[in-house]
Each structure stands twice: as structure tokens, then as C-alpha cells.
Enzyme design. Structure first.
Site: not given
Ligand SMILES: [Zn+2]
Length: 499
Positions: A31, A39, A424, A428, A444
Site C-alpha cells: 500500500t 493500527c 544542589w 536541581y 536535598d
Molecule cells: Zn495505520
């Protein structure tokens, strides 16, 4: 992840195995169409199937995206490859437009990542089966298709929003990819008019702990810039010279979040979407991460308790850095108050018509504004005020300060070179803003408190670092679990010791 063998891929396709959604795409030679593995269409014959590890590779091989399963809506898994990986960093930069528009080149992109152009191409081919340019092209086409499908934006604006340099280029690419014009495709879909905003759906891979991320955002929402109401997150946006706002909500069916964007400049849409993905950690391959963390039996209990826990990202690097400095050694509540004041004094006003929530009024101040301010006007220690200005100046000098670059150690070294940014804060910022998923602010306080739930005793930063070696390269996720486990104060991740 290397692509599994053809037979294994085909079995995953036959079972519509959602665990591979976004990891594997199938091109059907009879295709000329390529699909997600989930799908709903009839399973193609084995001999007609070719498998690809990215949508870009399938496009490059000449396949068109399926109109039913819509590959553009597959979860985008930038971070499943591991964040120490150059390719995922490159993908993050491409998502923000690093290869869109004139003057953007693969050479520059490679340089930003600290390697040569050929090296980067080779890595892309190895891991995605496609070149950086074709990955960027595929992104543009697929994003455009999503906008055609899901919004009422005029085609000309869609072309600009998706990063095409001209309408002609867009029409060409669209026709190439879909064998029909965008107008024909739009005419075929169910129409829904949504007013002035664009509304998009972004997929993630389940599980996703929406409650936790919303709690996190609610606890830290800065007045004027952010609001959380009715299970929705709202915030103001400033990109380039424009301001606007967005709203995000959860759509558990089908595993996605909804984003409503009200922003005058369509060219920023792709970047806004990339930021939302990052803030809500939509790219995480959560199954792989949780499997890895669960090999530590103590941590496995946390994972069981909060499956799908994400690491929230910062909306913007500079904003995150400023908030980190404001949060040094004080509570989340106090830091919020300071941030709100900063916004009131230096944020840009958002026109009322562009506010998606009445509580949104201003944007978070940019580096330029703060660097230019004669006084920040905040009641806080002089050293931390100086740190804010230093961060603003550093961001002005180096516009890519908050982009991933090199190894995490280099990122941290680059940040700690700024006056007032200690280990720190650097860790972060690396974690929230630069999205280093192996960042780990071991000093921390909230994190250290969380270790009590881990082992029954509070670890020292040094011991915690040793313990965390086994959690690499996902220490940020372990950190998030520890913060959540800090029962005393579930929202007090903040405040490094000794900064
Ligand atoms: Zn498809």
C-alpha cells in the site's frame, strides 16, 4: 533500543502490542503506507512488512503516514533511549526547532552537542534509521498534519507553525507525504470549530500518574503565571516578542493530555508543544524506567504505590533556575511568595483576551528584564539577590545555558560556575530544566527525609549517593519517588543544605 527481529516485530504487530507504540513503525509495501503497531486496520501479510525504529525512517524509505492510526499521534519517545544519549538530546533540540528555518544546520546542531557532523549523522542512522534532516522534516510534516486534522487554522498559518519556510514548500511536502493536499485532507475529516484557540492531543505511554504531577504543579503554582483549577493546569507564555497562555488537562482515553494554546504567533506552536511535552514528561518510556528502578526491592515498593510517576519539567530554563535560587533554604510556600512578587514587579502583562484563566496576568520575567532591573525589589538576603542577577547575566551571555550539552558532570560544572549556584541548585536545574534524567540533588532535605521510607533510617548525602548508583541512568525518577515518600511534608522538595 535496537529494532527486534522481523518475526518479533510481526508478532508485536499481530497482537497490536501497545508497548511498542512509538518504538516500532511498520511500512506496508503493498500500500505504500506506514502505521503504528496499534493500527486498527487489518494486519498486512508478513512479506509486505518492513519495520522501522522511527517515523522518519519510514518516511525516508518512501512510505506515507496512515490516515487511520495517524503516526503523528504516536507517543514521542525522546527519552527512552537514555538521557546520556546524544541522539535524545539532539531530538530535544530538533523538537524546539534547531533545524527549522534559514541558517540552521546539522553542523551547528552537532557543534552544540559537542561532536562532529558526520558523527551525529552516523548515530542517527544507527538509532533511528534516518538522518537528522529527515527527522526534522518528518516532524514538520507530521506536526502540520496534526494541525490540519485537529484545528481550524488556515493552511498558511499551519505552514508557518510547522516550521516551513514557504507555503509552496509546505504544499509540496504535504502532497509528497499524503498524496493529497492539506485542503482535501481537511475537507475529509470531521469538522470541529473551537474558537480562537488551537487544541491538540498529545500521547504518552501508560501508566501516567496525572494526580501526582498536578499536585506537584498546584503546590508550586506562582500567582499570576500559573493556576490549577478543575483538574487543569494553566499558565502564561512568553516566547519571542509575544505573550499568551495555555491550559493542559488529562485525557486518560486514549492515554493522552489535551493542550489548549492561545498565542498570537503560530510560529511558536511547535516550540510550545515541545515544552509541554517536556514539562509533563510525555516522552518517558516509563515501563523501562520502572522495571529498572524495581530491581531495588525497597524502591520497587514505591513504584508499586505510584505507577506512572513522572518527573515534572520546568517550563523554561531561566525560570526554573530563578525558582531554584528563590527556593534555597526556604520552604516551598515562602519561595512561591517571593516568585509571585518577582512576577508582579517584573513580569510582562498578558492582554486579557489572551488569558485562558482569569488568574493569569503576567509572564515570568525574562533574563533580559531581570538583568536590566536596577533593583529586584525582593526582601531576601543580599547574596541570593546577587545570585539572581548573576543567573540573569549568565543566561544573557550564553543563550544555550539551559540546553543539554555534553555529560551531566559538564552541565553541573557549567552551572556551578555562576556565582550563588551550588551543587544542589545545579543538580536541581539539570533535573527540571535541562531534563537530565540522571541528575540527583543528593543534599536535598526532602530527598534525605524520604530515605527514611526507603531503608527505615535517614541516609547521609554521601550514603545516598552510593545507594543511588544502582538507579542510574534514571536517578531523577528515584528522586521523585523519594520526594513523594517524604510523608512529613509531601511538597517540600526544596532547599539544598549548605548553599
Ligand atoms: Zn495505520
Amino acid at each position: 533500543m535496537d529494532l527486534p527481529g522481523r518475526e518479533a516485530c510481526y508478532r508485536a504487530l499481530q497482537s497490536r502490542d501497545s508497548r511498542f507504540d512509538g518504538h516500532i513503525f511498520v511500512g506496508v509495501s503493498s500500500t505504500g503506507v506506514y502505521c503504528r503497531l496499534v493500527c486498527p486496520a487489518r494486519t498486512p501479510k508478513f512479506v509486505n512488512c518492513r519495520f522501522f525504529s522511527s517515523a522518519a525512517a519510514a518516511q525516508e524509505a518512501g512510505f506515507r503516514p496512515c490516515l487511520r492510526c495517524r503516526p503523528e499521534t504516536a507517543p514521542e519517545l525522546a527519552s527512552w533511549r537514555g538521557t546520556s544519549n546524544t541522539v535524545s538530546r539532539a531530538l530535544a533540540l530538533i523538537a524546539e526547532g534547531a533545524l527549522d528555518g534559514d541558517g540552521k544546520s546539522v553542523e551547528n546542531l552537532a557543534a552544540r552537542l559537542g561532536l562532529g557532523e558526520r558523527q551525529l549523522r552516523r548515530l542517527f542512522l544507527q538509532q533511528l534509521g534516518a538522518s537528522p534532516v529527515s527527522v526534522a522534516q518528518t516532524r514538520r510534516v507530521l506536526f502540520a498534519k496534526q494541525l490540519v486534522h485537529d484545528t481550524h487554522l488556515p493552511v498558511k498559518e499551519i505552514a508557518a507553525a510547522a516550521g516551513f519556510s514557504s507555503l509552496r514548500r509546505f504544499n509540496e511536502a504535504f502532497l509528497n507525504s499524503f498524496l493529497q493536499s492539506s485542503r482535501a485532507l481537511r475537507a475529509a475529516r470531521a469538522t470541529k470549530h473551537e474558537g480562537p484557540d488551537i487544541v491538540l492531543r498529545l500521547r504518552y505511554r501508560p501508566p501516567y500518574d496525572w494526580e501526582s504531577i498536578l499536585d506537584f504543579l498546584r503546590a508550586r503554582a506562582v500567582a499570576g503565571v500559573e493556576a490549577v483549577e478543575d483538574e487543569r493546569y494553566f499558565r502564561t507564555i512568553e516566547i519571542g516578542n509575544a505573550t499568551g497562555s495555555l491550559a493542559v488537562n488529562h485525557l486518560p482515553e486514549p492515554d493522552s493530555i489535551g493542550v489548549r494554546i492561545r498565542f498570537p504567533n503560530v510560529k511558536s506552536f511547535a516550540a510550545i508543544v515541545a515544552r509541554v511535552r517536556r514539562q509533563f514528561d510525555l516522552g518517558a518510556d516509563i515501563e523501562t524506567i520502572e522495571e529498572h528502578l524495581s530491581s531495588d526491592p525497597a524502591l520497587a515498593r514505591f513504584v508499586l504505590k505510584r505507577p506512572g510517576l513522572r518527573v515534572p519539567g520546568g517550563w523554561d530554563g531561566f525560570e526554573t533556575a530563578v525558582r531554584a535560587v528563590l527556593g534555597q533554604q526556604i520552604s516551598v510556600v515562602a519561595a512561591r511568595r517571593l516568585a509571585a512578587r518577582l512576577v508582579e514587579l517584573h513580569g510582562r502583562r498578558v492582554p486579557e483576551a489572551l488569558r485562558l484563566h482569569p488568574a493569569l496576568s503576567r509572564t515570568f520575567p525574562t533574563a533580559r528584564r531581570l538583568a536590566a532591573a536596577s533593583s529586584l525589589g525582593l526582601a531576601m538576603p543580599a547574596a541570593r539577590l546577587a545570585a539572581l542577577t548573576a543567573v540573569a547575566n549568565a543566561a544573557m551571555t550564553d543563550p544555550s545555558l539551559f540546553h543539554p550539552m555534553g555529560r551531566i558532570e559538564e552541565t553541573v560544572a557549567r552551572l556551578t560556575a555562576i556565582r550563588g549556584i551550588g551543587e544542589w541548585s545545579a543538580q536541581y536545574i539539570a533535573l527540571r530544566a535541562i531534563r537530565e534524567m540522571d541528575a540527583f540533588p543528593a543534599t536535598d532535605i526532602g530527598l534525605l527525609r524520604g530515605t527514611v521510607a526507603l531503608d527505615g533510617r535517614r541516609l547521609t548525602p554521601a550514603n545516598l549517593l552510593i545507594r543511588a548508583e544502582a538507579w542510574r541512568p534514571w536517578r531523577a525518577y528515584a528522586a521523585q519517588h523519594l520526594w513523594m515518600a517524604d510523608a512529613n511534608a509531601p511538597h517540600t522538595e526544596q532547599g539544598g543544605t549548605g548553599e
